[in-house]
Each structure stands twice: as structure tokens, then as C-alpha cells.
Design an enzyme around this catalytic site. Sequence first.
Site, short mmCIF file in Angstrom:
data_model
loop_
_atom_site.label_atom_id
_atom_site.label_comp_id
_atom_site.label_asym_id
_atom_site.label_seq_id
_atom_site.Cartn_x
_atom_site.Cartn_y
_atom_site.Cartn_z
N ASN A 83 0.83 -1.21 0.00
CA ASN A 83 0.00 0.00 0.00
C ASN A 83 0.86 1.26 0.00
O ASN A 83 0.35 2.37 0.15
CB ASN A 83 -0.96 0.02 1.20
CG ASN A 83 -0.23 0.16 2.53
OD1 ASN A 83 0.99 -0.06 2.59
ND2 ASN A 83 -0.95 0.50 3.58
N TYR A 117 5.92 -1.66 17.15
CA TYR A 117 6.59 -2.58 16.22
C TYR A 117 6.95 -3.89 16.90
O TYR A 117 6.60 -4.97 16.42
CB TYR A 117 7.84 -1.90 15.67
CG TYR A 117 8.57 -2.70 14.60
CD1 TYR A 117 7.95 -3.02 13.40
CD2 TYR A 117 9.87 -3.13 14.79
CE1 TYR A 117 8.60 -3.75 12.42
CE2 TYR A 117 10.54 -3.85 13.81
CZ TYR A 117 9.91 -4.16 12.63
OH TYR A 117 10.57 -4.88 11.66
#
Lengths: 327, 327
Positions: free
Chosen positions: B32, B146
Amino acid sequence: MRVLLTGSAGFVGSHLATRLLGEGHHVVGVDNYLSGQPRNTAQLLEWPGFRFVEADVSRALPDPGGPLDWVLHFASPASPPHYQEHPIETLMVGAQGTQNALDLALAHGAQFLLASTSEVYGDPLVHPQPETYWGHVNPNGVRSCYDEAKRYAEAITMAYHRHHGLRTRIIRIFNTYGPRMRADDGRVVTNFVHQALRGEPLTVYGAGDQTRSFQYVDDLVEGVRRLMGVPYSGPVNLGNPDEYTVLDFARLIRDAVAPGLEIVHLPPAQDDPQQRRPDIALARSLLGWAPRVPLREGLERMIAEVRAEVGLPATAFSPAALGQARP
Amino acid sequence: MRVLLTGSAGFVGSHLATRLLGEGHHVVGVDNYLSGQPRNTAQLLEWPGFRFVEADVSRALPDPGGPLDWVLHFASPASPPHYQEHPIETLMVGAQGTQNALDLALAHGAQFLLASTSEVYGDPLVHPQPETYWGHVNPNGVRSCYDEAKRYAEAITMAYHRHHGLRTRIIRIFNTYGPRMRADDGRVVTNFVHQALRGEPLTVYGAGDQTRSFQYVDDLVEGVRRLMGVPYSGPVNLGNPDEYTVLDFARLIRDAVAPGLEIVHLPPAQDDPQQRRPDIALARSLLGWAPRVPLREGLERMIAEVRAEVGLPATAFSPAALGQARP
């Protein structure tokens, strides 16, 4: 105020709902009964301020039908046999479920509280565990579906707090016991209580020298209510630092129910933490909170209620007697 | 074979795609462009076996348009400035993104490979880190979006393996460098290379005594290809155990590009791991794999390509020269 509570049919969720309803608040409860119990919903529906929606919070949260002051996210399988039977649902309610609840709070300008767990400390190398301890968790072991889901839930809660300015709370719940626990939840307290009431030997995994701190559910709910009044976004331990070995615990319950019962040992469970005990200095200073129900008293209250649930006659520990102050 | 690769426009993803296409395989790339680069897609589209779909894998994966042998999940922001700018997207691609990729593999009877990371070890207390080390991660710090996303991704990958019998792989990628890294990815290698090529001082966070192991991207891709041939579901470290301090690294790049440049120190980054180095005994024994590209050679290849990317003339380290064997 008006609160949406996920996991309202669960053990902790239903006690929290009862407390909020008793204070006169309105509660929209959501549960999909993966591990929650319909009978808890039935009890809550006796309150006019309670509305229930059966839904999977990992898929979508229902329209709360009005404004919200709080979203309290308590939905999740929480006992090892349940989350290991449903590892993917457990992972999803930690990730998608938490995010759906955060998004709902954001959309309604509500505050958000996450029920996290002492399992984020895993098999800790620091005792007792303060909130600053990062934990010791196997990221891909058989318990990781729960432990990592809750660590993820904390991370995304903090991300919404930092990134969207959402007013959030995180509690880390240590072992809690009391009425309304599922008989089959596999945790030591319910195992021992139900085994003792059935007159069966009490089964201990391993030598039983792993320790647990046991908090009565009313103490936990009191801590939650206090934290809702304090704008503190970091995690807060809620647990009872009184430490007992699992074996001590088996003996306490056996002696309270049927002193002659045998205690038998089974092989240790995989990744079973050897020791875990909360450092509650933060809750003490931030909330003026500490557990107040002694273990023996809490067990007596629980045993009395479980006797009623399973249709056994009351003993000396009858519900009536338990209302009295104890030494 | 036919492969769906998420993160195909990213640094590692695009190199892996090139390798697979070069072997004659068909690759459906998905990205994306949150941190991937359209120019990587443009390069891959020169191969007839490559098809690209622009999509957010956290929302839904595209119909691959045919059978699949593998789903390789490499999509995620991976550098601290990117994931800290997009914490929620980073959390989502670790949870929903991984689950979408797992579901796609399950639906197609394909195998699945997760690109995990040395960040699951956090700020490790064990050196070097074997796969059995559980890590030392702050579950709610600024890097948790993360680290916890990747730990969650490992947990759900193992849950699909255990619960659904999906054939899965997990690699833990240690610091990797090479051409096609984003100039703004904020990681030391790209920072230093671009600073040096611009003739600016090289900036080191803290004293620069934190160490990193640096693996050339071709070595990593070789490890991935080998692991795809071995049915091993546990995590496998892929990294170069040659350890350099960040300061050593700054000096190497400075000396390769512009020996007169200054090295300046900035305050340490929050939660920046002090030391991290792979134990690759497992990859050696399981895959017969070890990194082969020496740091100096890899840097020369990278610098030559970055010179071309930013329109600087080639030097002694020209792409032509780099094709030759080096001592």
C-alpha cells in the site's frame, strides 16, 4: 454515567458490572459467551440500568444506543485451558477486540480501560513485579496466544493514547478468585474448590512450590473503580501481594471443605510460571488502594456460593454468616 | 511456483521478489506504499512473472487470481521513524495483516512465511541472541507498536500452525542493508551513506557504542530461500554475527565516501537497544547457511547504487567494478 463493558458475562466483568449498577450507573454489557456464562447475564438483567448485547467484540461492537462515558474492555478467555482451546479467538480479542473498543471510545469521546494481566510478566525473573518490569514471555509458546495478545493490547492502547490523545487506563490483573468463576476454568482456585466439594483428591501440577498471589474479586473491582477516577495512563498492578504456594493453597481449601482429602501431584504444565507476585506500591500511592479481604475469608465466601451453585447444603460458612465481621 | 508476497515494494520484499522472479517463479506483489516505494514496483514489473496489486493487507488481501504455493508476509513499516509515525498501522499489519495472510495461505493450501525481526529480542540481556531467548521488550514503550506487533505476529503464526496444521516458517531478520533502502528510513546505514554522499557530518545517537550486526540483503534472501525448503516451524535468526559499533560503522562509511567528514553525537534514542547480535547456529545447521558478503563489499555495492539513485557520478566503487570478485 454510561459504560460499555466487554466481557460482561465473564467472572471479573460481571462483578464489575454489578458494582457499577449498584452505584446507579448504566451499563451496556457485551459478550459472545465464548467463556462467559449466560447465568451471569441473567443476574445482571435484574438491574434496570443493564442492557445486554450478544456480540463478538473481535468482529464489531454494537451501537451503544446513546452516549458513552467509558469503554471497559474485559473480554477475553483468561484461563489456560480456555485460551489454549481457542488460541485464535484469544489473539483476536486482544488485537481486533481491543482496537474495536478503542475506536468506540474514540468515536464517543469516552475514556477507555484495558483489563491486562500479570501474564504480561510471563515467567518473571524479578520478584515482586513492578509495572516497570518488562517481563519474560515466550513469544511463540503455547501460552503466547494469551500473553502476547495482552502485551499487544497494552501496546495498541498506549498507541491510541499517544497518537489520538485518548484518555486510557491499563490494569494488570493478578490471580483473582471469587464467586461466578467457571467450574471448568482450570485455574487452581476453582479446581481445588470444586474437587474438594466433590470429595475428590486435589490435583497440583508439579511440586506445587510455584507461588501465586490471590486477590478477592471485590478488591479488584474496588481498584478498578479508583483508577477510573485518576488520569494515569500507564499500567497499574492490581493484585494481592500475599504469596502462597499452590500447595499451601490446596491445603487451605482442603482444610476448609474436607480435611481428609488427598493432594496428588501431576506433571508440571508447559511454560507455567514458577512465581508471580505483584508489587502494588503504585496502586497504593496512586489510588490509596490495597486488598482488604483476607484469603481465608474470601475462600469461605466463594465456597459458600459455589455450594449453592452446585446444590450442596450450606455449612458453617453459610452466606448469612459471611456478612459478619471476622477476626 | 506461485507466490503472494506482501510488502513487495519494500526494501527486503523487493529483493526477495527479484530473486524469485529470477528463478522463474510467479509473484503476486501487494503493497500500500505506506513505507514501500513505487520505484521498486516499477523495477519488478519489468518481469513478466510479476503482478502487482496496491492494497492494504491489514484490511483485506486481494484475490491472487490463481493457485498459491506460498504466502510470504513481509509487509510492515520497519524503521523506527516510520513505525513511530504510523504506530497504529504498524500494529495492524502485525495483527490483522498477518492474520489475513495466514487465512489466505490456509484457503489456498499454501505454505506461509512470516518476516519477523530481531526486535522481538528488544534490548536483550543475552548475547548473542539464540532463537530460544525470550527477549526483553517494553510492552508499552514508543517502540512497542513494532516489537509487540511482531511478537504477536509470531504468536498467531504458531497458533495457525498448531491449531490448523498450517505449514509455517518464521524468520527473525537482523539489521539488513543494501540498495533500495529508503533514503529517509532513519536507520544508521542509510543515514550514514546519504549523509556522506551529501558531504554532511555523520550523526550518531548517543556515544555510538551500541552495536549492530549488519547483513547484506542478498545473504538474507538466500537464507529465506533455503528455509522455504525445510519444514521447520520455529523462528530462525537470519543475520550477520559480525558485530560493529555504530561508531565503527560511521567511520567505515565515512572513509569509503569522504574521509574528511565529521562525526557528531546526538542524544540517545528512547529504548534504543544497546547491543544485538544473532546467534546463527540454528541457520547454519538447519540450512547450511551463513552470510557471505563482507561488510566492506556490501557497503561498496550499496554506495555505488545509491550514487546512481541520487544522480552522483560513479567512483572506484562503480556498479561495473562491483560485479568482479573481490579479495
